[in-house]
Design a protein around this motif. Structure first.
Motif, PDB file in Angstrom:
ATOM      1  N   CYS B  92      37.198  48.937  47.546  1.00  0.00           N
ATOM      2  CA  CYS B  92      37.804  49.676  46.498  1.00  0.00           C
ATOM      3  C   CYS B  92      39.278  48.961  46.030  1.00  0.00           C
ATOM      4  O   CYS B  92      39.813  48.428  47.010  1.00  0.00           O
ATOM      5  N   ALA B  93      39.569  49.050  44.799  1.00  0.00           N
ATOM      6  CA  ALA B  93      40.567  48.056  44.473  1.00  0.00           C
ATOM      7  C   ALA B  93      41.182  48.843  43.376  1.00  0.00           C
ATOM      8  O   ALA B  93      40.681  49.353  42.455  1.00  0.00           O
ATOM      9  N   TYR B  94      42.650  48.432  43.084  1.00  0.00           N
ATOM     10  CA  TYR B  94      43.464  49.193  41.927  1.00  0.00           C
ATOM     11  C   TYR B  94      44.405  48.040  41.517  1.00  0.00           C
ATOM     12  O   TYR B  94      44.609  46.870  42.060  1.00  0.00           O
ATOM     13  N   ARG B  95      44.474  48.108  40.184  1.00  0.00           N
ATOM     14  CA  ARG B  95      45.180  47.092  39.403  1.00  0.00           C
ATOM     15  C   ARG B  95      46.292  48.069  38.275  1.00  0.00           C
ATOM     16  O   ARG B  95      45.835  48.876  37.687  1.00  0.00           O
ATOM     17  N   SER B  96      47.459  47.633  38.309  1.00  0.00           N
ATOM     18  CA  SER B  96      48.369  48.299  37.551  1.00  0.00           C
ATOM     19  C   SER B  96      48.185  47.960  36.066  1.00  0.00           C
ATOM     20  O   SER B  96      47.764  46.759  35.767  1.00  0.00           O
ATOM     21  N   ALA B  97      48.288  48.925  35.216  1.00  0.00           N
ATOM     22  CA  ALA B  97      48.328  48.296  33.716  1.00  0.00           C
ATOM     23  C   ALA B  97      49.613  48.221  33.104  1.00  0.00           C
ATOM     24  O   ALA B  97      49.733  48.295  32.070  1.00  0.00           O
ATOM     25  N   LEU B  98      50.984  48.166  34.022  1.00  0.00           N
ATOM     26  CA  LEU B  98      51.939  47.990  33.440  1.00  0.00           C
ATOM     27  C   LEU B  98      52.152  46.660  32.887  1.00  0.00           C
ATOM     28  O   LEU B  98      51.681  45.624  33.455  1.00  0.00           O
ATOM     29  N   ASP B 103      49.761  41.703  37.500  1.00  0.00           N
ATOM     30  CA  ASP B 103      48.107  41.628  37.427  1.00  0.00           C
ATOM     31  C   ASP B 103      47.465  41.888  38.720  1.00  0.00           C
ATOM     32  O   ASP B 103      46.351  41.471  38.893  1.00  0.00           O
ATOM     33  N   LYS B 104      48.332  41.718  39.701  1.00  0.00           N
ATOM     34  CA  LYS B 104      47.658  41.802  41.213  1.00  0.00           C
ATOM     35  C   LYS B 104      47.024  43.103  41.524  1.00  0.00           C
ATOM     36  O   LYS B 104      47.326  44.037  40.980  1.00  0.00           O
ATOM     37  N   VAL B 105      45.820  42.730  42.032  1.00  0.00           N
ATOM     38  CA  VAL B 105      44.834  43.858  42.389  1.00  0.00           C
ATOM     39  C   VAL B 105      44.988  44.054  43.859  1.00  0.00           C
ATOM     40  O   VAL B 105      45.065  43.331  44.738  1.00  0.00           O
ATOM     41  N   ILE B 106      45.164  45.246  44.233  1.00  0.00           N
ATOM     42  CA  ILE B 106      45.400  45.917  45.389  1.00  0.00           C
ATOM     43  C   ILE B 106      43.807  46.158  46.014  1.00  0.00           C
ATOM     44  O   ILE B 106      43.258  47.047  45.459  1.00  0.00           O
ATOM     45  N   PHE B 107      43.521  45.715  47.066  1.00  0.00           N
ATOM     46  CA  PHE B 107      42.299  45.973  47.849  1.00  0.00           C
ATOM     47  C   PHE B 107      42.160  46.819  49.121  1.00  0.00           C
ATOM     48  O   PHE B 107      43.317  46.986  49.609  1.00  0.00           O
TER      49      PHE B 107
END
Lengths: 112, 117
Positions: B92-98, B103-107
């Motif tokens: 599962c991964a998260y990416r900020s829209a700010l 644009d780093k993806v956090i896994f």
């Protein structure tokens, strides 16, 4: 076809040697990333670059170095200062916005 | 800082059955993107599905669908009619829209899914 090419697929390093992992993309992506993955573990960010001639340290940058002289290329050097370099290394790229990463197929580095 | 948690290190499912993988995340942002990636034994990372936080409708891709609960900060993946080829590690991964984000993806740490014939 566009994509990311990592080479070599397997790499063996002797103690005290520096080795360089290659990552090339033809997707015209601005941002590129290097991750390390240990067995059964998640991905840890080593370095990233948003534009040419600029890069930033990630969470585990010690013992690694990178360069970004061309948009298409983001090589990673594993130096002798990295005490436990045996791992799987993944390169990725992305474009701005809500898109995920495109990943290369990885390089398996083993210290012998 | 944002974090992504996957509380199930390993799961198994019978072939043709349905399985749900859990994911929770922590963020103070209101706009972001969520992803599920699949890493089969070949270790090639493959994007399975993507969800935009400002969309209430859950994303679907063929046999893969998500249950996105923004208030609960939950993002589970449902695999229907499981196939042997679904056996893999799922991240599962998260990416900020700010716009200020690089644009780093956090896994998350991953869930290893086995499919039983």
């Amino acid at each position: 076809d566009g994509g990311i090419t990592q080479s070599p697929k397997y790499l063996f390093r002797k103690e005290g040697q520096n080795v360089t992992l290659s990552c090339e993309q033809n997707l015209n992506h601005d941002a590129m990333y290097w991750y390390r993955q240990d067995p059964g573990q998640g991905l840890r960010l080593i370095y990233y670059s948003q534009i040419v001639n600029d890069f930033q340290k990630g969470d585990i940058a010690e013992g690694y170095s990178v360069s970004r002289e061309k948009k298409e290329s983001f090589p990673l050097t594993v130096t002798s200062a990295q005490k436990n370099p045996t791992a799987f290394y993944l390169c990725a790229s992305s474009r701005p916005g809500g898109y995920g990463y495109t990943f290369g197929s990885g390089t398996r580095l083993t210290v012998v | 800082a944002q974090t992504v948690t996957q509380s199930q290190p390993e799961m198994s499912v019978q072939e043709a059955e349905t399985v749900t993988l859990s994911c929770t995340y922590d963020t103070s942002e209101s706009d972001y993107y969520l992803f599920w990636y699949k890493q089969p034994p070949s270790r090639q990372m493959i994007l399975v599905i993507r969800q935009e936080a400002y969309k209430q409708q859950n994303a679907t891709e063929n046999r893969f669908s998500v249950n996105f609960q923004k208030a609960a900060k939950s993002f589970s993946l449902k695999i229907s009619d499981s196939q042997l080829g679904d056996a893999a590690m799922y991240f599962c991964a998260y990416r900020s829209a700010l716009r200020t984000s690089y644009d780093k993806v956090i896994f998350g740490p991953g869930t290893s899914l086995s499919v039983i014939p």
